[in-house]
Design an enzyme around this catalytic site. Structure first.
Site, mmCIF file in Angstrom:
data_model
loop_
_atom_site.group_PDB
_atom_site.id
_atom_site.type_symbol
_atom_site.label_atom_id
_atom_site.label_comp_id
_atom_site.label_asym_id
_atom_site.label_seq_id
_atom_site.Cartn_x
_atom_site.Cartn_y
_atom_site.Cartn_z
ATOM 1 N N GLU C 29 0.841 -1.201 0.000
ATOM 2 C CA GLU C 29 0.000 0.000 0.000
ATOM 3 C C GLU C 29 0.875 1.249 0.000
ATOM 4 O O GLU C 29 1.701 1.407 0.899
ATOM 5 C CB GLU C 29 -0.922 -0.026 1.220
ATOM 6 C CG GLU C 29 -1.920 -1.183 1.173
ATOM 7 C CD GLU C 29 -2.389 -1.626 2.547
ATOM 8 O OE1 GLU C 29 -2.096 -0.941 3.541
ATOM 9 O OE2 GLU C 29 -3.030 -2.691 2.635
ATOM 10 N N LEU C 58 -6.024 -1.799 -1.077
ATOM 11 C CA LEU C 58 -5.886 -1.812 0.378
ATOM 12 C C LEU C 58 -6.393 -3.148 0.931
ATOM 13 O O LEU C 58 -7.542 -3.251 1.383
ATOM 14 C CB LEU C 58 -6.689 -0.648 0.957
ATOM 15 C CG LEU C 58 -6.247 -0.013 2.262
ATOM 16 C CD1 LEU C 58 -7.141 1.150 2.613
ATOM 17 C CD2 LEU C 58 -6.104 -0.976 3.394
ATOM 18 N N GLU C 60 -4.432 -6.500 2.809
ATOM 19 C CA GLU C 60 -3.188 -7.186 3.173
ATOM 20 C C GLU C 60 -3.208 -8.664 2.820
ATOM 21 O O GLU C 60 -2.191 -9.220 2.382
ATOM 22 C CB GLU C 60 -2.914 -7.015 4.660
ATOM 23 C CG GLU C 60 -2.628 -5.572 5.075
ATOM 24 C CD GLU C 60 -3.838 -4.669 5.066
ATOM 25 O OE1 GLU C 60 -4.980 -5.173 5.070
ATOM 26 O OE2 GLU C 60 -3.654 -3.436 5.032
ATOM 27 N N GLN C 82 2.013 -1.975 5.908
ATOM 28 C CA GLN C 82 2.250 -0.574 6.239
ATOM 29 C C GLN C 82 2.621 -0.370 7.703
ATOM 30 O O GLN C 82 3.462 0.471 8.023
ATOM 31 C CB GLN C 82 1.042 0.257 5.855
ATOM 32 C CG GLN C 82 1.369 1.703 5.632
ATOM 33 C CD GLN C 82 0.289 2.412 4.846
ATOM 34 O OE1 GLN C 82 -0.788 2.680 5.375
ATOM 35 N NE2 GLN C 82 0.540 2.716 3.590
ATOM 36 N N PRO C 89 -4.324 -9.148 9.087
ATOM 37 C CA PRO C 89 -5.196 -9.786 8.093
ATOM 38 C C PRO C 89 -4.462 -10.798 7.209
ATOM 39 O O PRO C 89 -5.099 -11.626 6.569
ATOM 40 C CB PRO C 89 -5.704 -8.608 7.240
ATOM 41 C CG PRO C 89 -5.530 -7.409 8.097
ATOM 42 C CD PRO C 89 -4.311 -7.689 8.936
ATOM 43 N N HIS C 129 -0.664 1.066 16.038
ATOM 44 C CA HIS C 129 0.484 1.440 15.211
ATOM 45 C C HIS C 129 1.785 1.113 15.939
ATOM 46 O O HIS C 129 2.855 1.496 15.497
ATOM 47 C CB HIS C 129 0.476 2.931 14.879
ATOM 48 C CG HIS C 129 -0.546 3.340 13.873
ATOM 49 N ND1 HIS C 129 -1.886 3.377 14.145
ATOM 50 C CD2 HIS C 129 -0.417 3.721 12.576
ATOM 51 C CE1 HIS C 129 -2.545 3.792 13.067
ATOM 52 N NE2 HIS C 129 -1.689 3.998 12.104
HETATM 53 C C1 LIG Z 1 -5.993 -2.866 7.825
HETATM 54 C C2 LIG Z 1 -5.293 -1.588 7.631
HETATM 55 N N1 LIG Z 1 -4.366 -1.481 6.650
HETATM 56 C C3 LIG Z 1 -3.698 -0.341 6.459
HETATM 57 C C4 LIG Z 1 -3.918 0.751 7.249
HETATM 58 C C5 LIG Z 1 -3.124 2.054 7.047
HETATM 59 N N2 LIG Z 1 -3.996 3.114 6.499
HETATM 60 C C6 LIG Z 1 -4.529 4.048 7.288
HETATM 61 S S1 LIG Z 1 -5.580 5.036 6.439
HETATM 62 C C7 LIG Z 1 -5.309 4.207 4.998
HETATM 63 C C8 LIG Z 1 -6.038 4.615 3.759
HETATM 64 C C9 LIG Z 1 -7.533 4.458 3.925
HETATM 65 O O1 LIG Z 1 -8.186 4.948 2.769
HETATM 66 P P1 LIG Z 1 -9.770 5.029 2.741
HETATM 67 O O2 LIG Z 1 -10.353 3.717 3.138
HETATM 68 O O3 LIG Z 1 -10.147 5.562 1.408
HETATM 69 O O4 LIG Z 1 -10.161 6.052 3.889
HETATM 70 P P2 LIG Z 1 -9.728 7.586 3.962
HETATM 71 O O5 LIG Z 1 -8.413 7.628 4.682
HETATM 72 O O6 LIG Z 1 -9.656 8.118 2.571
HETATM 73 O O7 LIG Z 1 -10.809 8.245 4.761
HETATM 74 C C10 LIG Z 1 -4.396 3.179 5.188
HETATM 75 C C11 LIG Z 1 -3.897 2.280 4.118
HETATM 76 C C12 LIG Z 1 -4.895 0.623 8.256
HETATM 77 N N3 LIG Z 1 -5.186 1.640 9.085
HETATM 78 N N4 LIG Z 1 -5.561 -0.548 8.426
#
Ligand SMILES: Cc1ncc(C[n+]2csc(CCOP(=O)(O)OP(=O)(O)O)c2C)c(N)n1
Ligand SMILES: Cc1ncc(C[n+]2csc(CCOP(=O)(O)OP(=O)(O)O)c2C)c(N)n1
Ligand SMILES: [Mg+2]
Ligand SMILES: [Mg+2]
Lengths: 322, 324, 322, 324
Positions: C29, C58, C60, C82, C89, C129
Site C-alpha cells: 500500500e 488496500l 493485506e 504498512q 489480516p 500502530h
Molecule cells: C488494515 C489496515 N491497513 C492499512 C492501514 C493504514 N492506512 C490508514 S488510512 C489508509 C487509507 C484508507 O483509505 P480510505 O479507506 O479511502 O479512507 P480515507 O483515509 O480516505 O478516509 C491506510 C492504508 C490501516 N489503518 N488498516
C-alpha cells in the site's frame, strides 16, 4: 452425573448455558440445521430457534466481527470455528478488537465472547484439519484460553467461558471428541478458569500437559518406574502458576508435553516460568516434548509427529539421569 | 445520483424545518472548527498526528443528524470527532489525539463506537450490533463510516454480506474521497462506481454528492426507514474529495492534483450550505458569527480541558485487559 | 560505507537487490508514488517502473495471497505491510500457505517471499500502530524471522531475506527508522540469517535482546557496575543457539528483554532454550523484562509500557544477587 | 444464461471437432469413474474422508479442456482429481486422500496448483500467478475453482478485486452447487445470482449451466480469449447441484431435499453429454464401453499403485519446511 463423550459434554454445556441465559447465542458455519460437523451444536436449533442458533455465511472474520457487534447489543455470542485452522481468518478481529475493546472503553464495556473450536491431530484428516494454534491465542492480550482433556472439564470450562465477562477461546481436542467417555455432572457445572488439575500424583518428576497430551503424559507416567506427577494445565491463560511451582518444587524435574510446533509454543512459556521461579528447585534441564517446526504432516505420518508416550519417556529418562 | 455538485440551490428536503436546517449548519460549523483547530493544535505540538476531515463535514453531519439517538455510529479515524454531534465533549476527542486515556469513552454514553483504526474492521461490528438489536425487537439501527479504500478489504466484504443475509438494519456509508493515502480510487477498484458493489450483496445502493449535506441527509433517512421497516441494509456511496493531506504526517505533493484540490476547496460543503441558508434568508451575518463563535469557544474550552487533565495513571499499562 | 538511517538502509537494500535480480518485485500500500509512508520504498517506482514497484489495493491478505501466486510465476515478491498491526489480516495466508507451500510440494517448489513491516512502539502514534507481533510469525512453521537493531543489519538482513529461497518476515523497529544513523556498507551487503551479534562483551551477566530493545540493554549495561554481555539476536528464526549458550555458559546469568506482551512471547523461547541446554550453567533465575499482557497503551503512556534501562537494571540486580 | 438445463441437444460449439467432443467425453468419464470408485474405496477403508464431486464433472472438464496446457489450474478440494485431465496419475490423487506424501506434487509438472483446503484462499494465488505471467509478457492464464460458499470469504473478495485492478488474465470459476455443507446458497448471499458479484469488481460475469459441458467449455474459452487479449478477468458462475453428501463423512439427510436430488441425478451431466454424442452418432455402445473400460482400468491401476507404495519416510515429519 452422566457418562458422556467430550463432544456430548460440549453440547450439554451449550444446552445448559443457553437455557440459563437467554442472551447466549450460538453462531457459526453449519451449527444449525446440521448441528455442527462434529454435532457439538446438535439440537440447539430446534430447542432455541434460529435467532439463537445461527447458521452463518462462510466467513470466519465475519463471524467474529459480527459477534463483537452482537456483544455491544447485549448478546453473549458463542462462535464456533469449524476447525482450528479455519480460525486463522479471524485472528485479525481477535487481536485488533476482541482482545482490545474492553480495554479501549477504559474497562466500561464487557465483551463476553466465547470462541470454540476443535483442535489438534490424530483424526486422519486432510491438510489443515489438525493444527494446534493455541500459542497465537495465548499471546494475545485480552484473550483467555482453555483446553480440556476430558468430558467433564470440556463442559465446565466452556460453561466458565460463556459466563465469563472476558473473551475466552476454548479449544476442544477433536481426537477426544468421541472417546473416551467420562462422567459429567448434569446441569450447572463450571470449572473455573485459572485452575490446573493434578491428573496423577507423583514425587520424582512433573509431567506438564494439556488437551490430548494429558493422556499421553499419563500413559508415560504409567509405564515409568519412577513416580511421576501429571499436571493438566486446563487453563493456559490465566495460568495456575502455583500448581506448577508447587509440583516442580516437590519433584525438581519437569517435562512439558505439547503437540504444537516447538518454537515459541506455549510449552516455552511454561519452561520460562520454571526458569524464572523454580530455578533453585530444578535438579535437571526442563525438557519439552513437542510437535516439530514443520507443518502437521499428511495423516499417514501423524503418529510420528504427535508426541508419543515413548518420546515422553525418553525425555523423562534424561531428566531423571540428573 | 441524489444531490448535485454544481447547481444551487440544492433543493429542499421534505419535513426539514428551519430549525433542522440551522441545526445541520451548527453541526457543520462545529466539525469544521474542530478540524481546522486540530490542524493548528498539531502544528503547535498540542496534539499528535491527526487525520484531517476538512471537506467531509457534510457527509458526516448529514448522515448522523438523519438518525435517531438510539442508533449507533461506527466511525473510522476519519470521523474521529463525530461524537461531537452526539454531545461528546471536544476534550475527549482531543485527548484521543493527544494519546491520553481520557480519549477512551463508553460507546453506550453517546451511541458512538470507538474509533476504528484498522481499515474496515468495524464494518462487521456495526452489522452485528444492528442485527443484535433487531433480534431483540428493538428499532435501533447502525451506521458504519468507511472509505473508498476500505472497500478492498475482506472485512468490508464479509460485513456487507452478513448485513444483507441477516437483513441487519445497518447503513454502510462509504466516504469516497478519491484517495486511500496516495492510492487513487482508480487503483482501488475497476468498478465504475463503488455503489455498484451493492448489487453483489443484494442490497440497495445509493450514490450521493457527499458535499451536499441535504442529499446525504435524505439518502440516510431513507436508508434508516428501510432498515427500521425490516428491509435490511443500504450501501451509500458519498462522493467527496480529499482536499487535505491524508493526515498531518502526510505530504500529498508527490501524488495529488493541486488544481483539482483548489477547485474542490472552492466548492467546499460548509460554505455551500451556508450560502444556501443565506439565500433562504435563514442565516444572516449575526447568527453566522454567533454559531462560529460558539464552535470556537467549544474548541478553546476543549483544548484547555484536555491540557489541564492530569497525566495518565501509569498503572493503566497493566490494567483493563480483562474484567476479571 | 555510507552513513544512513535505518529506513535509508532498508531503501538501499531494496535498490541493490532489485538491481541485482530483476525478479524482485516490491508491492504494498502506497509503496509506489508516495514511496511508502516511511519512505522505505522511495525512488523505486521511478527507477524500476510500475511493474516492479506496485501500489496495491488496500488488502493485506490480497497482497500476501497474490504474492504466493507471483512466486509461482517466478517472481521474488517483497511485500510491505504498512504497519505491523495491519499485517494481522495476512496471518491466514501466512500460516495456511506461505509457510506451507514449499513443504506441500515435497520441497520441489520455492516460495522466496519477503514480508517487511515497521514494528514496535515509541513513536507516539494512535492505537494499533505500535504492536510487536513477532511471536505470531516465529511460531509459524516454514517462516523465518529477523529483526534488525541498526542500519547495517537492516540492510544486510533484508538482503539475506530477499535472496533466501524461504519466506522471511523482516520487522523493522520504526522507532529507529530515522535515528540513530549508522555506517552501512555500500552495494552488496548480506547479513546471514541465523547469526546473532555480540553487541557488547562482558562476563557477569548476559542481556539478550533484539530490535529496539538492544539499545535499551546496552544502556543498562553501560550504567551497570558489573560487566554485562549484550547479545543482539537479529535472527529470531533460525536462532543462533550457540552464541546464546556460549555467552550464558560464560556468565551464568541471563536477562531477556522483549517489548512484546510477556506471555508466550519470543523471550519465553529463549528462556526455554536456556532452561533446557544451559541449566547447569545458570547461577540465577532467567528473568524476562517485557511489555505487559495488555494492549500497547495510548502513547502518552508508552514509556511506562516499553521496557526501560531502569527496568532492565532492576532485573540484572536481581540475578546478580544470586 | 449460456447452456440450457432442459432442452437437448445442447447445441454445438464452434470449432469443436468430433475428436474434441470425444475427448471431452473421455474426460467426463474419467472424472466420474474416479469419483465413484473413490466412494467405494472409502467405504472399503482404502482412502480417508473424501470430498465427492459427482455431478460436477462437466463443470470441471468443460473448463479445463477449454484452456491451453500453459494455463494453470487452481483447484479446491472439490476438484481434487482435476489433475487427471492434465496427465496426473490417479495414484497421486488417491495418495492425497490416503494421507500419503506421494499425494504431493510439483505444480509445475501439470500446471495444477496444490489442492486448496482453506476455502477461497487460493483465489489470490491464481490471480497472482496470472498477473505475474502477464508481467513477464507470457500468454499463460489461470483458472481458480471455488464454491458458492467461498464467495462469502474475504479471500475471494480481495483476490477478485486484485484480479480486476491488475487486469490479471484469470478466470474465477464459481461452482454454485447450491450448498456449503449444510448451508444453502440462500443463506450465503442475498444476491439474486452469484454472477451479480462481478459488477462490483468491474469485471464481466457469465452464468452457465454447469451441467452442460459445452456451455462451460464455451464460456471458459471466451474468458480465456479475453484474458489473453489483455482484457482481464472473468467471473463465471457455473450452476450445478450437489447431488451427493458434502464428503464421505457428511450425512445430508438432515438438510437436503431428497426429491430435488433425485431430479438432479436424473439430469446428471455425464449421461446428458453421452446421449448428445449418441444422437450425433459420434458414440456407440462399443466406443462407450471402451472408454468406460479405460477409465476403470486407470483407477484399478491407480489404487493398486497407491496401495503398493512403501509407507512414507518418518523422517519427513522434520523435513521440507525450509529450503535451507
Ligand atoms: C488494515 C489496515 N491497513 C492499512 C492501514 C493504514 N492506512 C490508514 S488510512 C489508509 C487509507 C484508507 O483509505 P480510505 O479507506 O479511502 O479512507 P480515507 O483515509 O480516505 O478516509 C491506510 C492504508 C490501516 N489503518 N488498516
Ligand atoms: C476457511 C475455511 N472455513 C471453513 C472450512 C470448512 N469447510 C470445508 S468445505 C466447506 C463448505 C464449502 O462450500 P462451497 O464453497 O460452496 O464449496 P463446495 O463444498 O460446495 O464445493 C466448509 C465450510 C474450510 N475448509 N475453510
Ligand atoms: Mg479515501
Ligand atoms: Mg457449494
Amino acid at each position: 452425573m452422566s457418562s458422556r463423550t467430550l463432544v456430548e459434554a460440549v453440547n450439554d454445556a451449550l444446552q445448559v448455558e443457553m437455557e440459563r441465559d437467554e442472551n447466549v447465542i450460538v453462531m457459526g458455519e453449519d451449527v444449525g440445521r446440521a448441528g455442527g460437523v462434529f454435532r457439538a451444536t446438535a439440537g440447539l436449533l430446534d430447542r432455541f430457534g434460529p435467532d439463537r442458533c445461527v447458521d452463518t455465511p462462510l466467513a470466519e472474520a465475519g463471524i467474529l466481527g459480527t459477534a463483537v457487534g452482537l456483544a455491544m447489543a447485549g448478546w453473549r455470542p458463542v462462535c464456533e470455528m469449524q476447525y482450528e485452522s479455519f480460525s486463522y481468518p479471524c485472528l485479525d478481529q481477535l487481536i485488533c478488537h476482541v482482545g482490545r475493546y474492553h480495554w479501549r472503553t477504559n474497562g466500561a464495556m464487557d465483551f463476553p465472547i466465547t470462541v470454540r473450536m476443535p483442535t489438534g491431530g490424530g483424526v486422519k484428516a486432510p491438510e489443515l484439519h489438525e493444527d494446534s494454534p493455541e500459542a497465537y491465542y495465548v499471546h494475545t492480550p485480552g484473550i483467555k484460553v482453555a483446553i480440556p482433556s476430558n468430558p467433564a472439564d470440556a463442559k465446565g470450562l466452556l460453561a466458565a467461558a460463556i459466563r465469563s465477562p472476558d473473551p475466552v477461546v476454548i479449544m476442544e481436542p477433536k481426537v477426544l471428541y468421541r472417546s473416551p467417555r467420562g462422567e459429567v455432572p448434569d446441569g450447572d457445572h463450571v470449572v473455573p478458569l485459572g485452575k490446573a488439575r493434578i491428573a496423577r500424583e507423583g514425587d520424582d518428576v512433573t509431567l506438564i500437559a494439556y488437551g490430548a497430551m494429558v493422556a499421553v503424559a499419563e500413559q508415560a507416567a504409567e509405564e515409568l518406574e519412577a513416580s511421576a506427577e501429571v499436571i493438566d494445565i486446563r487453563s493456559l491463560k490465566p495460568l495456575d502458576e502455583e500448581a506448577l511451582l508447587a509440583s516442580v518444587g516437590k519433584t525438581g524435574r519437569a517435562v512439558i508435553v505439547q503437540e504444537a510446533p516447538r518454537v515459541a509454543g506455549f510449552g516455552a512459556e511454561i519452561a520460562a516460568l520454571l526458569a524464572e521461579k523454580a530455578i533453585l528447585d530444578l535438579r535437571a534441564p526442563v525438557l519439552r516434548v513437542t510437535g516439530h517446526d514443520v507443518p502437521f504432516p499428511f495423516w499417514s505420518l501423524e503418529d510420528e509427529y504427535i508426541p508419543s508416550a515413548a518420546r515422553v519417556l525418553e525425555a523423562v529418562e534424561q531428566v531423571l539421569a540428573y | 445520483m441524489i444531490g448535485d455538485g454544481e447547481a444551487l440551490p440544492d433543493g429542499e428536503v421534505e419535513g426539514l424545518t428551519e430549525q433542522d436546517l440551522l441545526e445541520l449548519y451548527r453541526a457543520l460549523v462545529l466539525l469544521r472548527t474542530y478540524d481546522e483547530r486540530s490542524v493548528v493544535y498539531h502544528s503547535q505540538g498540542r496534539i499528535g498526528t491527526y487525520a484531517i476531515f476538512w471537506g467531509h463535514e457534510a457527509m458526516q453531519a448529514g448522515a448522523v443528524l438523519a438518525l435517531e439517538p438510539e442508533d449507533w455510529v461506527f466511525p473510522s479515524y476519519r470521523e474521529s470527532a463525530i461524537g461531537l454531534l452526539r454531545g461528546m465533549p471536544p476534550e475527549t476527542v482531543l485527548s484521543w489525539w493527544r494519546g491520553h486515556p481520557a480519549g477512551w469513552w463508553d460507546p453506550r454514553t453517546y451511541g458512538v463506537a470507538s474509533i476504528a483504526v484498522p481499515i474496515a474492521t468495524h464494518v462487521p461490528h456495526a452489522v452485528g450490533f444492528a442485527w443484535g438489536k433487531r433480534l431483540r425487537g428493538e428499532s435501533a439501527c447502525a451506521i458504519a463510516f468507511f472509505g473508498d479504500g476500505a472497500t478492498s478489504e475482506g472485512a468490508f466484504h464479509e460485513g456487507a454480506n452478513f448485513a444483507a443475509v441477516m437483513s441487519a438494519p445497518v447503513i454502510l456509508l462509504c466516504n469516497n474521497n478519491g484517495w486511500a493515502i496516495s492510492t487513487p480510487v482508480s487503483k482501488q477498484t475497476k468498478a465504475e462506481a463503488l455503489v455498484d458493489k451493492a448489487v453483489g450483496y443484494g442490497m440497495p445502493g445509493v450514490r450521493v454528492d457527499g458535499g451536499d449535506v441535504l442529499a446525504v441527509y435524505e439518502a440516510t433517512r431513507e436508508a434508516a426507514v428501510r432498515a427500521r421497516a425490516g428491509d435490511g441494509p443500504t450501501f451509500i456511496e458519498a462522493v467527496t474529495y480529499r482536499c487535505a493531506p491524508h493526515a498531518t504526517a502526510d505530504d500529498p505533493s508527490a501524488y495529488i492534483d493541486a488544481e483539482r484540490v483548489e477547485a474542490e476547496r472552492q466548492n467546499e460543503c460548509v460554505g455551500r450550505f451556508e450560502r444556501y441558508l443565506r439565500r433562504l434568508g435563514l442565516l444572516g451575518d449575526e447568527l453566522a458569527s454567533q454559531i462560529a463563535g460558539e464552535a470556537k469557544e467549544a474548541l478553546r474550552a476543549g483544548i484547555a480541558a484536555a491540557e489541564s487533565l492530569p497525566p495518565p495513571d501509569p498503572g493503566l499499562v497493566t490494567r483493563n485487559a480483562y474484567v476479571e
